[in-house]
Structure formats: C-alpha cells, structure tokens
Design a protein around this motif. Structure first.
Motif, mmCIF file in Angstrom:
data_model
loop_
_atom_site.group_PDB
_atom_site.id
_atom_site.type_symbol
_atom_site.label_atom_id
_atom_site.label_comp_id
_atom_site.label_asym_id
_atom_site.label_seq_id
_atom_site.Cartn_x
_atom_site.Cartn_y
_atom_site.Cartn_z
ATOM 1 N N ARG A 1 0.854 -1.214 0.210
ATOM 2 C CA ARG A 1 -0.156 -0.041 -0.057
ATOM 3 C C ARG A 1 0.808 1.053 -0.133
ATOM 4 O O ARG A 1 0.593 2.221 -0.873
ATOM 5 C CB ARG A 1 -0.922 -0.061 1.132
ATOM 6 N N ILE A 2 1.728 1.225 1.016
ATOM 7 C CA ILE A 2 2.997 2.263 0.894
ATOM 8 C C ILE A 2 3.417 2.611 -0.376
ATOM 9 O O ILE A 2 3.800 3.814 -0.896
ATOM 10 C CB ILE A 2 3.763 2.028 2.146
ATOM 11 N N ALA A 3 4.058 1.470 -0.906
ATOM 12 C CA ALA A 3 4.742 1.430 -2.137
ATOM 13 C C ALA A 3 3.968 1.820 -3.340
ATOM 14 O O ALA A 3 4.478 2.703 -4.133
ATOM 15 C CB ALA A 3 5.646 0.028 -2.377
ATOM 16 N N THR A 4 2.775 1.759 -3.539
ATOM 17 C CA THR A 4 2.000 2.002 -4.568
ATOM 18 C C THR A 4 1.655 3.572 -4.393
ATOM 19 O O THR A 4 1.753 4.263 -5.450
ATOM 20 C CB THR A 4 0.442 1.316 -4.425
ATOM 21 N N ASN A 5 1.519 4.082 -3.153
ATOM 22 C CA ASN A 5 1.208 5.390 -2.783
ATOM 23 C C ASN A 5 2.612 6.254 -3.385
ATOM 24 O O ASN A 5 2.400 7.320 -3.731
ATOM 25 C CB ASN A 5 0.520 5.682 -1.613
ATOM 26 N N ALA A 6 3.657 5.669 -2.965
ATOM 27 C CA ALA A 6 4.853 6.489 -3.347
ATOM 28 C C ALA A 6 4.948 6.567 -4.766
ATOM 29 O O ALA A 6 5.455 7.452 -5.255
ATOM 30 C CB ALA A 6 6.054 5.645 -2.577
ATOM 31 N N CYS A 7 4.668 5.334 -5.315
ATOM 32 C CA CYS A 7 4.886 5.648 -6.882
ATOM 33 C C CYS A 7 3.614 6.680 -7.316
ATOM 34 O O CYS A 7 4.476 7.116 -8.484
ATOM 35 C CB CYS A 7 4.484 4.184 -7.335
ATOM 36 N N LEU A 8 2.509 6.409 -7.005
ATOM 37 C CA LEU A 8 1.512 7.644 -7.473
ATOM 38 C C LEU A 8 1.857 8.990 -7.134
ATOM 39 O O LEU A 8 1.945 9.694 -8.118
ATOM 40 C CB LEU A 8 0.222 7.273 -6.876
ATOM 41 N N ASP A 9 2.826 9.181 -6.172
ATOM 42 C CA ASP A 9 3.378 10.531 -5.515
ATOM 43 C C ASP A 9 4.306 10.799 -6.868
ATOM 44 O O ASP A 9 4.598 11.962 -7.372
ATOM 45 C CB ASP A 9 3.940 10.579 -4.236
ATOM 46 N N PHE A 10 5.251 10.130 -7.106
ATOM 47 C CA PHE A 10 6.439 10.155 -7.942
ATOM 48 C C PHE A 10 5.804 10.375 -9.112
ATOM 49 O O PHE A 10 6.274 11.520 -9.875
ATOM 50 C CB PHE A 10 7.064 8.954 -7.853
ATOM 51 N N LEU A 11 4.806 9.718 -9.929
ATOM 52 C CA LEU A 11 4.304 9.938 -11.078
ATOM 53 C C LEU A 11 3.651 11.446 -11.173
ATOM 54 O O LEU A 11 3.832 12.324 -12.128
ATOM 55 C CB LEU A 11 3.318 8.943 -11.466
ATOM 56 N N ALA A 12 2.855 11.695 -10.118
ATOM 57 C CA ALA A 12 2.169 12.976 -9.897
ATOM 58 C C ALA A 12 3.259 14.157 -10.092
ATOM 59 O O ALA A 12 2.975 15.173 -10.841
ATOM 60 C CB ALA A 12 1.276 13.310 -8.909
#
Length: 321
Positions: A67-78
C-alpha cells in the motif's frame, strides 16, 4: 500482531528487507525505470518506518508495505511524469536484470499460469504498454491483474469505491489491448527453446560481423525498434533497417559480445574495441523479443545499464574475462 505492538528498528528492518525485491519489481512495473524504482522503494521504507505505529495488523505486513509503495509510486508519477507515455514508446524505460528477478519469492510459481503472468508482466512490451495508462488505472491494473488483490482492497488503498475500481480496471485493460501486440503469443516471446537460442546465436554472430543481410532476414515484417532514452519508435523491417542497421551499423567493427538476459528476454551486450585503452569497453545492450522464429522487437539500451545487469566493465583483448 496487536494494535499496541511497537515494531523496533532491528525487527522492522528485517521484516521490510524480506520484501525489498518484490517491492522493487512492483515499483518498476509502475514506473518503468529501474533507478526510479530503487528510489521509490527507499522512500517506501522511510515512510513505513515513520508510520510503523499505524500498522494495526488488520492486513499482513507485506500488504501494508505494498500500500505504501503504491502510494509512493503515485506521488512520484504526479511529480515527475504528470502525463503518461504516448506514441508506443517510453523514453524512461530501463531493463530489469533477470539475475535480480530470480531473487523473487517463489509464491505460487509452481502454478503454470502464475509463472506465465509473472513472466508476461515483466517483459518490455508489457512495461511500455503500462506506461501509456494514467497513474491510477495503472495502479488498479497492476494490483488487480498482477498481484491479484480483491477490488475492495484496491478501493480502500486508493480511497475509491469498488465500482470506480472496476471501471478503472476495464479502461486499463482496454488501454493495454491498444498497445500490446494483438495476439498473446506475439508478445510473450520468452520461450527458452533451442530455436530461440539458435536465433540469438545467429543474431550475435551477424552483429559482430556487421552482416546486414543476415540480420535483416531475422526480422519480422512488423518488427519494432527503439533506443530509450532517445525518442523514436520505428515499426516495420524497412524502417528498422534504414534507421538502425544502415545508419552507422555497417561501419561498426571491432565488436565482442556477451549473452545475458533482461525482463525474461534474451539480450546481447556489445563491447567495442578501444585501441588507446587496449580493451573492449561497454557499448550497447540489445534486448530481443522473439516470436515464431523471428525477431519481433529490438530495444537497445546504452552502456550505463551494464552495471545493473552485472556485466563486466571491460573485456580484455585476449578474450579472457
């Protein structure tokens, strides 16, 4: 683990490290870049450590990290890639070494379909197609179709409804169909059979001898060629020959090669003789997709990818390593 249980640093580090490789592959699928995935995993561990007291044990520690990794990826992409890839290419694409994929936990790998899913979803054709999806549908696709998460858990992670997740999954699957080769067997070219090995051998030999005719005969009519991070996708044998093989390839002499693999695909690392240094130095890595006895895609990466693939930094003149 109860809600009031605190995870001390040594225990936390050991628990987190057990999942490093699979989290790295997850972030790599999301981002398409080996280096960006490494940075995002580090960010994941940092966030997890800071939030360790919030782990209530309602899910597994592994799912909590995902969950944390997915959100970190979404933040990176944004922040870094507000727009998805277009035009059938992703200039930030980097290869993933097979030697590191071998570190993944076995899980349900004894199941043939699980092995097929794992293999297909790490190949470059899949990675490029994924990069064409908007970030949230991309996350839904990977969580649902690759990791097998229930729609309810994905909805909770993303703060969406189950209906929204199911709708995003349908859009993502449709988007993948637009960017993947039409037939499944056309893009899962990882069969480790004698025909594939022989074709790679002939390609390697023709590359060293700069035999353009021989290489041309190995390419399928609709072969694709790209060379990230340089922009440009060439489709079709004539376009590939004109823009890759005949554009400086014929004069490229003094090559040696090392066979390797990346993204569960065969790859050829080329070294170029440098007279002044008296050694062969890294030049390029050709990652091949092979289907039906022909090369259907060539993706070339620059010499800076050699270290991550565990390749020698130089080859001596006498042929020993």
């Amino acid at each position: 683990m109860g809600a009031d249980t605190r995870i001390e640093e040594p225990a936390f580090s050991g628990m987190a490290e057990r999942h490093r490789r699979e989290l790295h592959v997850h972030c790599y699928r999301m981002l398409g870049s080996f280096e960006d995935a490494e940075d995002t995993v580090q960010e994941t561990f940092l966030r997890a450590w800071r939030k360790r007291d919030t782990f209530q044990g309602r899910s597994t520690f592994r799912a909590w990290l995902y969950r944390i990794a997915t959100n970190a990826c979404l933040d990176f992409l944004a922040k870094h890639r507000p727009e998805p890839a277009t035009g059938g290419e992703a200039v930030w694409l980097q290869p993933y070494p097979d030697r590191l994929l071998d570190e993944l936990p076995a899980g349900d790998a004894d199941e043939p379909e699980s092995m097929a899913v794992a293999r297909e979803t790490i190949e470059l054709a899949y990675l490029v197609a994924v990069q064409h999806l908007a970030p949230r549908p991309r996350a839904v696709l990977i969580l649902r179709d690759v990791l097998g998460w229930p729609a309810k858990e994905v909805a909770e992670l993303l703060g969406d409804s189950v209906n929204s997740v199911n709708s995003a999954l349908q859009r993502a699957r449709a988007g993948m169909r637009e960017h993947l080769p039409a037939e499944r067997q056309d893009w899962t070219g990882g069969e480790d059979d004698s025909g594939t090995r022989e074709l790679v051998r002939r390609f390697t030999e023709a590359s060293v001898t700069t035999d353009i005719t021989a290489i041309t005969t190995m390419l399928r009519d609709d072969v694709r060629f790209s060379m990230p991070p340089l922009p440009g996708l060439y489709v079709g044998r004539d376009a590939v020959v004109n823009n890759w093989i005949e554009d400086g390839f014929e004069s490229m002499t003094g090559l040696r090669t090392v066979l390797t693999s990346a993204n569960r695909q065969p790859a050829v690392a080329a070294y170029h003789w440098r007279e002044r240094e008296g050694v062969y130095l890294p030049l390029t890595i050709d990652v091949l997709r092979i289907s039906g006895g022909a090369i259907t895609e060539v993706t070339i990466f620059h010499a800076d990818r050699f270290p991550s693939l565990g390749l020698p930094e130089r080859l001596p003149a006498d042929g020993t390593e």
